[in-house]
Design an enzyme around this catalytic site. Structure first.
Site, PDB file in Angstrom:
ATOM      1  N   HIS A 151       0.877  -1.158   0.015  1.00 21.56           N
ATOM      2  CA  HIS A 151       0.025  -0.154   0.005  1.00 21.56           C
ATOM      3  C   HIS A 151       0.904   1.149  -0.025  1.00 21.56           C
ATOM      4  O   HIS A 151       0.429   2.134  -0.289  1.00 21.56           O
ATOM      5  CB  HIS A 151      -0.852  -0.095   1.164  1.00 21.56           C
ATOM      6  CG  HIS A 151      -1.888  -1.285   1.240  1.00 21.56           C
ATOM      7  ND1 HIS A 151      -2.624  -1.358   0.519  1.00 21.56           N
ATOM      8  CD2 HIS A 151      -1.784  -2.157   2.096  1.00 21.56           C
ATOM      9  CE1 HIS A 151      -3.477  -2.457   0.966  1.00 21.56           C
ATOM     10  NE2 HIS A 151      -2.876  -2.935   1.711  1.00 21.56           N
ATOM     11  N   HIS A 202       5.990   6.406   6.780  1.00 20.41           N
ATOM     12  CA  HIS A 202       5.620   5.958   5.469  1.00 20.41           C
ATOM     13  C   HIS A 202       5.049   7.263   4.733  1.00 20.41           C
ATOM     14  O   HIS A 202       5.154   8.472   5.424  1.00 20.41           O
ATOM     15  CB  HIS A 202       4.269   5.106   5.746  1.00 20.41           C
ATOM     16  CG  HIS A 202       3.435   5.475   6.401  1.00 20.41           C
ATOM     17  ND1 HIS A 202       3.058   5.526   7.913  1.00 20.41           N
ATOM     18  CD2 HIS A 202       2.048   6.389   6.029  1.00 20.41           C
ATOM     19  CE1 HIS A 202       2.011   6.002   8.126  1.00 20.41           C
ATOM     20  NE2 HIS A 202       1.448   6.397   6.967  1.00 20.41           N
ATOM     21  N   HIS A 253       2.763   9.009   1.509  1.00 21.26           N
ATOM     22  CA  HIS A 253       1.570   9.039   0.604  1.00 21.26           C
ATOM     23  C   HIS A 253       1.940  10.025  -0.376  1.00 21.26           C
ATOM     24  O   HIS A 253       2.534  11.055  -0.407  1.00 21.26           O
ATOM     25  CB  HIS A 253       0.212   9.451   1.335  1.00 21.26           C
ATOM     26  CG  HIS A 253      -0.176   8.623   2.490  1.00 21.26           C
ATOM     27  ND1 HIS A 253      -0.925   7.722   2.531  1.00 21.26           N
ATOM     28  CD2 HIS A 253       0.107   8.638   3.710  1.00 21.26           C
ATOM     29  CE1 HIS A 253      -1.044   7.128   3.724  1.00 21.26           C
ATOM     30  NE2 HIS A 253      -0.318   7.952   4.607  1.00 21.26           N
ATOM     31  N   HIS A 266       4.277  10.412   6.907  1.00 22.40           N
ATOM     32  CA  HIS A 266       3.771  10.342   8.557  1.00 22.40           C
ATOM     33  C   HIS A 266       5.069   9.740   9.372  1.00 22.40           C
ATOM     34  O   HIS A 266       5.355   8.650   8.862  1.00 22.40           O
ATOM     35  CB  HIS A 266       2.691   9.761   8.580  1.00 22.40           C
ATOM     36  CG  HIS A 266       1.381  10.173   7.674  1.00 22.40           C
ATOM     37  ND1 HIS A 266       0.342   9.497   7.283  1.00 22.40           N
ATOM     38  CD2 HIS A 266       0.879  11.668   7.441  1.00 22.40           C
ATOM     39  CE1 HIS A 266      -0.488  10.501   6.760  1.00 22.40           C
ATOM     40  NE2 HIS A 266      -0.185  11.606   6.768  1.00 22.40           N
ATOM     41  N   THR A 278      -5.034   6.528   9.001  1.00 24.78           N
ATOM     42  CA  THR A 278      -5.905   6.797   8.030  1.00 24.78           C
ATOM     43  C   THR A 278      -5.705   5.509   6.972  1.00 24.78           C
ATOM     44  O   THR A 278      -6.083   5.745   5.748  1.00 24.78           O
ATOM     45  CB  THR A 278      -4.973   7.780   7.077  1.00 24.78           C
ATOM     46  OG1 THR A 278      -3.504   7.514   6.530  1.00 24.78           O
ATOM     47  CG2 THR A 278      -4.784   9.157   7.805  1.00 24.78           C
ATOM     48  N   THR A 279      -5.637   4.442   7.603  1.00 26.57           N
ATOM     49  CA  THR A 279      -5.680   3.002   7.070  1.00 26.57           C
ATOM     50  C   THR A 279      -6.444   2.318   7.730  1.00 26.57           C
ATOM     51  O   THR A 279      -6.229   2.466   9.073  1.00 26.57           O
ATOM     52  CB  THR A 279      -4.244   2.624   6.565  1.00 26.57           C
ATOM     53  OG1 THR A 279      -3.633   2.519   7.554  1.00 26.57           O
ATOM     54  CG2 THR A 279      -3.675   3.456   5.307  1.00 26.57           C
TER      55      THR A 279
END
Length: 306
Positions: A90, A117, A119, A142, A225-226
């Site tokens: 992801h 991680h 995005h 993040h 957020t996941t």
């Protein structure tokens, strides 16, 4: 017999969808029943339908200045480490040593780092999760921390303030950010999901703006957020951005999802605030500056009168 067959097929389809793996909207297709996009995450993990979800759109005119939001103290951010870098299917994830810690910033206690991680969008297009006055940025990083007392993220999310995430928005620059070269060069080693490599000789200060520029940030209570979208996160989103060139930003699309397609648009859409108040730290510096200015004027006035 026909009705029985139809009911069986319907039940099978429901089972496939409800037991599906989560994915981003960019992966959803009409023929892909094994992938549940953001609108269906609540079926995989009920907290994703909660009322304190992240990310959100930050409306600057509705912010309240919170004088308690003092500058952070960053421990271990300048220490070199070797970290495991992996393609999670992801995103990319860099595991961090627990010696990296933060406090201050009106946090309840010391928090230790777990991982970071990122995005991103597609070929430099918007890809941040949080937006500011409706503006979406190319990327967002993040850095995830948990309270020092916990041993894992899974433990920390049981605490409503068990997780502290520092968020950094990215902007496109005309020149490359050489400090990001070790990370970007390592991407070719983790193009496939579950690929793992070691990122050597790096330190977190390489990847964030100068600490002197990190006194201004937005603060609110939200969630991961996941999935499982646990509502256990104290969010701090900095106004000072990370600068990368268009080529550097586009390099992240070299990673692939589990279906072999380029990893792109890896962000959750913004979620409703549902009455939550958002805060801004700049008032702390402003109040201090005002007090110093007033003190200086008073001293000058007294000196002139004497």
């Amino acid at each position: 017999m026909l009705l029985t067959s139809v009911l069986f097929l319907f039940a099978s389809a429901v089972k496939i969808v409800s037991g599906a793996d989560w994915c981003y909207q960019s992966q959803v297709t009409c023929s892909n029943l094994t992938c549940s996009g953001p609108d269906l995450w609540g079926g995989i993990s009920p907290p994703c339908d909660g009322r304190s979800q992240s990310p959100v759109n930050i409306v600057t005119r509705r912010l309240l200045i919170d004088e308690r939001l003092s500058p952070f103290q960053f421990t271990g951010y300048q220490e070199t480490f070797h970290g495991r870098l992996l393609n999670s299917g992801h995103s990319l994830q860099l595991d961090l040593p627990s010696s990296i810690q933060i406090n201050g910033g009106n946090l309840a206690t010391t928090y230790k780092a777990v991982q970071l991680h990122i995005h991103w969008g597609k070929d430099g297009s918007p890809g941040s999760e949080h937006t500011v006055d409706g503006e979406q940025f190319p990327m967002e990083m993040h850095i995830v921390h948990i309270k020092e007392e916990y041993d894992s993220l899974s433990q920390a999310v049981r605490d409503p303030s068990g997780v502290a995430v520092l968020g950094f928005l990215f902007e496109e620059s005309s020149s490359a950010n050489k400090k990001f070269d070790p990370l970007i060069n390592a991407l070719k080693s983790i193009t496939q999901p579950t690929n793992i490599t070691t990122l050597e000789g790096v330190f977190l200060d390489m990847l964030i703006p100068a600490q002197k520029n990190l006194t201004k940030y937005f603060r609110y209570d939200g969630s991961l957020t996941t999935p499982d979208c646990a509502e256990a996160v104290v969010w701090s989103l900095f106004t000072s951005t990370v600068q990368l060139s268009r080529e550097q930003i586009a390099a992240f699309n070299e990673l692939q999802f589990s279906d072999g397609k380029p990893m792109a648009k890896t962000y959750r859409p913004v979620q409703p605030l549902n009455g939550r108040q958002m805060y801004y730290s700049a008032g702390h510096a402003a109040v201090v500056s005002t007090v110093l200015l007033i003190s200086s004027v008073l001293v000058s006035t007294v000196g002139a009168l004497s």
